[in-house]
Structure formats: C-alpha cells, structure tokens
Scaffold this motif. Structure first.
Motif, mmCIF file in Angstrom:
data_model
loop_
_atom_site.group_PDB
_atom_site.id
_atom_site.type_symbol
_atom_site.label_atom_id
_atom_site.label_comp_id
_atom_site.label_asym_id
_atom_site.label_seq_id
_atom_site.Cartn_x
_atom_site.Cartn_y
_atom_site.Cartn_z
ATOM 1 N N ASN A 1 40.859 39.148 51.231
ATOM 2 C CA ASN A 1 41.734 39.307 50.223
ATOM 3 C C ASN A 1 42.193 37.991 49.424
ATOM 4 N N GLY A 2 41.531 36.817 49.902
ATOM 5 C CA GLY A 2 41.602 35.560 49.075
ATOM 6 C C GLY A 2 43.090 34.745 49.476
ATOM 7 N N LEU B 1 43.428 40.169 61.640
ATOM 8 C CA LEU B 1 44.271 39.796 60.433
ATOM 9 C C LEU B 1 43.639 38.405 59.863
ATOM 10 N N ALA B 2 43.385 37.462 60.308
ATOM 11 C CA ALA B 2 42.703 36.346 59.547
ATOM 12 C C ALA B 2 41.633 36.829 58.806
#
Length: 125
Positions: free
Chosen positions: A74-75, A67-68
């Motif tokens: 995605n910024g 997830l990180a």
C-alpha cells in the motif's frame, strides 16, 4: 489368628516382615542413578519449553511479515521494513529448528537414562 501366632517363639514379629512394595521404600533405598534420570527429565522439559517459545516467536514474526507486506504493497513503508521482517523470521525459524534438534536429543538422553536403547532400526533384545 496373627495375635495367637505372635506369642510363638519360632514365628517372626510383624515389624520384621518386609511387606513394603518396591515403590513405597524409603528414599534412602533409591538407586544412585536417580539424579541422572532427574537431570535428563529436566533437560527434556527445558528443551520442550524453549521449542514452544521459539514456535510462538515464529508465529508472531509471520504475522509481522504479513503486516509488513501489506504496508509495503500500500506504499506506507519501504521495502527495507519488509526485508527486515523476512530476515527476523528466517532467524526465528533457524532457532526453532535448533530447538527441535535439542528437544529430540534431550528425549533420546531421557530414554537412555531410563535404561532404554535402540540400535539402527533393530529391535532391542
């Protein structure tokens, strides 16, 4: 038949016969080694529980790292969050490896406490 024999003076009474199998003996007859075996068994059980907990922690931290990375790609977060997740995962994997070692040591101790042994790949005689 037995009732006719019990009146015989040369025939022992049934209460004096030792007809109990070894596993049904009273606990007072158990050997003194049982505490060592119980301790080894409980150590092996604890080591397995610790390993299972560490394995679950590794799985959760892998998901956290995934997830990180998505958030970083995605910024939405900085690279610091991704590096922190990687560091946490590495620490958890090292702890899991240590727990696996402790589990194997506890299993070997249990085998030894139960009377087993092994020598350098040679069969025990």
């Amino acid at each position: 038949i037995i009732s006719g024999l019990t009146g015989c003076s040369s025939f022992p009474s049934l209460s004096s016969w030792n007809i109990w199998p070894p596993f049904a003996k009273p606990k007072s007859d158990l050997p003194a080694a049982w505490p060592a075996q119980q301790q080894a068994l409980s150590a092996q059980t604890r080591a397995r529980e610790v390993f299972d907990a560490e394995a679950a922690r590794v799985a959760a931290l892998r998901d956290t790292l995934r997830l990180a990375r998505i958030r970083f790609d995605n910024g939405l977060t900085s690279q610091l969050e991704m590096i922190d997740a990687e560091r946490n995962l590495l620490t958890a994997e090292l702890n899991r490896a240590d727990a696996l070692r402790a589990r194997r040591v506890a299993t070997a101790d249990l085998v030894r406490a139960l009377g087993g042994d092994w020598r350098g790949g040679e069969p025990v005689k």
